[in-house]
Design a protein around this motif. Sequence first.
Motif, PDB file in Angstrom:
ATOM      1  N   LYS A   1       0.838  -1.202   0.000  1.00  0.00           N
ATOM      2  CA  LYS A   1       0.000   0.000   0.000  1.00  0.00           C
ATOM      3  C   LYS A   1       0.875   1.255   0.000  1.00  0.00           C
ATOM      4  O   LYS A   1       0.609   2.202  -0.762  1.00  0.00           O
ATOM      5  N   VAL A   2       1.892   1.261   0.823  1.00  0.00           N
ATOM      6  CA  VAL A   2       2.802   2.416   0.870  1.00  0.00           C
ATOM      7  C   VAL A   2       3.474   2.600  -0.488  1.00  0.00           C
ATOM      8  O   VAL A   2       3.609   3.728  -0.991  1.00  0.00           O
ATOM      9  N   TYR A   3       3.874   1.495  -1.101  1.00  0.00           N
ATOM     10  CA  TYR A   3       4.562   1.529  -2.390  1.00  0.00           C
ATOM     11  C   TYR A   3       3.683   2.167  -3.472  1.00  0.00           C
ATOM     12  O   TYR A   3       4.109   3.095  -4.175  1.00  0.00           O
ATOM     13  N   TYR A   4       2.444   1.704  -3.593  1.00  0.00           N
ATOM     14  CA  TYR A   4       1.581   2.233  -4.649  1.00  0.00           C
ATOM     15  C   TYR A   4       1.087   3.638  -4.325  1.00  0.00           C
ATOM     16  O   TYR A   4       0.854   4.444  -5.243  1.00  0.00           O
ATOM     17  N   ASP A   5       0.929   3.963  -3.056  1.00  0.00           N
ATOM     18  CA  ASP A   5       0.612   5.347  -2.689  1.00  0.00           C
ATOM     19  C   ASP A   5       1.723   6.284  -3.138  1.00  0.00           C
ATOM     20  O   ASP A   5       1.469   7.386  -3.651  1.00  0.00           O
ATOM     21  N   ARG A   6       2.946   5.853  -2.946  1.00  0.00           N
ATOM     22  CA  ARG A   6       4.090   6.684  -3.348  1.00  0.00           C
ATOM     23  C   ARG A   6       4.135   6.847  -4.857  1.00  0.00           C
ATOM     24  O   ARG A   6       4.444   7.927  -5.370  1.00  0.00           O
ATOM     25  N   LEU A   7       3.836   5.771  -5.591  1.00  0.00           N
ATOM     26  CA  LEU A   7       3.814   5.870  -7.054  1.00  0.00           C
ATOM     27  C   LEU A   7       2.765   6.877  -7.512  1.00  0.00           C
ATOM     28  O   LEU A   7       3.020   7.678  -8.423  1.00  0.00           O
ATOM     29  N   ARG A   8       1.591   6.839  -6.872  1.00  0.00           N
ATOM     30  CA  ARG A   8       0.549   7.791  -7.250  1.00  0.00           C
ATOM     31  C   ARG A   8       0.982   9.225  -6.961  1.00  0.00           C
ATOM     32  O   ARG A   8       0.695  10.138  -7.741  1.00  0.00           O
ATOM     33  N   GLN A   9       1.693   9.429  -5.866  1.00  0.00           N
ATOM     34  CA  GLN A   9       2.188  10.765  -5.542  1.00  0.00           C
ATOM     35  C   GLN A   9       3.166  11.277  -6.592  1.00  0.00           C
ATOM     36  O   GLN A   9       3.270  12.481  -6.836  1.00  0.00           O
ATOM     37  N   LEU A  10       3.859  10.329  -7.232  1.00  0.00           N
ATOM     38  CA  LEU A  10       4.827  10.688  -8.266  1.00  0.00           C
ATOM     39  C   LEU A  10       4.193  10.733  -9.656  1.00  0.00           C
ATOM     40  O   LEU A  10       4.899  10.918 -10.650  1.00  0.00           O
ATOM     41  N   GLY A  11       2.888  10.522  -9.721  1.00  0.00           N
ATOM     42  CA  GLY A  11       2.189  10.635 -10.994  1.00  0.00           C
ATOM     43  C   GLY A  11       2.133   9.362 -11.802  1.00  0.00           C
ATOM     44  O   GLY A  11       1.833   9.393 -13.001  1.00  0.00           O
ATOM     45  N   VAL A  12       2.422   8.215 -11.171  1.00  0.00           N
ATOM     46  CA  VAL A  12       2.330   6.935 -11.877  1.00  0.00           C
ATOM     47  C   VAL A  12       0.939   6.366 -11.623  1.00  0.00           C
ATOM     48  O   VAL A  12       0.617   5.972 -10.494  1.00  0.00           O
ATOM     49  N   PRO A  13       0.062   6.343 -12.639  1.00  0.00           N
ATOM     50  CA  PRO A  13      -1.331   5.930 -12.428  1.00  0.00           C
ATOM     51  C   PRO A  13      -1.428   4.463 -12.015  1.00  0.00           C
ATOM     52  O   PRO A  13      -0.759   3.589 -12.579  1.00  0.00           O
ATOM     53  N   ASN A  14      -2.222   4.186 -11.003  1.00  0.00           N
ATOM     54  CA  ASN A  14      -2.590   2.819 -10.674  1.00  0.00           C
ATOM     55  C   ASN A  14      -3.857   2.857  -9.841  1.00  0.00           C
ATOM     56  O   ASN A  14      -4.074   3.780  -9.065  1.00  0.00           O
ATOM     57  N   ARG A  15      -4.687   1.885 -10.051  1.00  0.00           N
ATOM     58  CA  ARG A  15      -5.995   1.859  -9.393  1.00  0.00           C
ATOM     59  C   ARG A  15      -5.860   1.446  -7.934  1.00  0.00           C
ATOM     60  O   ARG A  15      -5.103   0.535  -7.606  1.00  0.00           O
ATOM     61  N   LYS A  16      -6.609   2.102  -7.058  1.00  0.00           N
ATOM     62  CA  LYS A  16      -6.618   1.711  -5.657  1.00  0.00           C
ATOM     63  C   LYS A  16      -7.423   0.424  -5.484  1.00  0.00           C
ATOM     64  O   LYS A  16      -8.465   0.243  -6.097  1.00  0.00           O
TER      65      LYS A  16
END
Length: 205
Positions: free
Chosen positions: A138-153
Amino acid sequence: MQKGEATKQYLLELAKEEFLSKGYSGASVRNIAKTAGLTTGAVFRYYPDKAALFDALVAEAADGLTNQFKAAQNAHFDLIPTNKVNESTDLSTDYLNHFINYIYDHFDAFKLVLCCSEGTRYAHYIHDLVELEVAQTKVYYDRLRQLGVPNRKVSRDVHHMITSAYFTAVFETVVHDMGREDAIEYVNEVAAFFNHGWNGLLRIT
């Protein structure tokens, strides 16, 4: 090897047979002592209780895998600043192959953990690994979203169920006494299946 150390090793071998045969809850230090030709008190001079005997058999291998698993999680975070996030799946597969070989290098210890540990601190070993994976992912994908890398929650419940199914499938190699080479082939097929499923679910672009 000194006599005391030889006795300790002998007791561990007898304890392993007892635990594998009866599980932790059903195992008896009295039976182990009787087979060794010792009193129960003599066994307790080497190992203070039944839990200590079990820990001596499994702790190094089981805790070692947990620590390696944590290191693997950190390695995925290392991909982010180097713009190599697309290599995450390959990295996961590389670590999976390392893990399965490690497990088979310590097969008896993991057999005890997975099949005979009810009543010990390892009774929920797979669940504990799943919890680590869910939290860190969860932390990993949250960080990706913060960097603008789209991924679905994905909801935590869904994430937990899928991860639990994956980890359980991997450890089935030990539960069913699969040979090492067959296990390696099996876990790679399982990983391919789950990786495709995750990519479709997360819709990573």
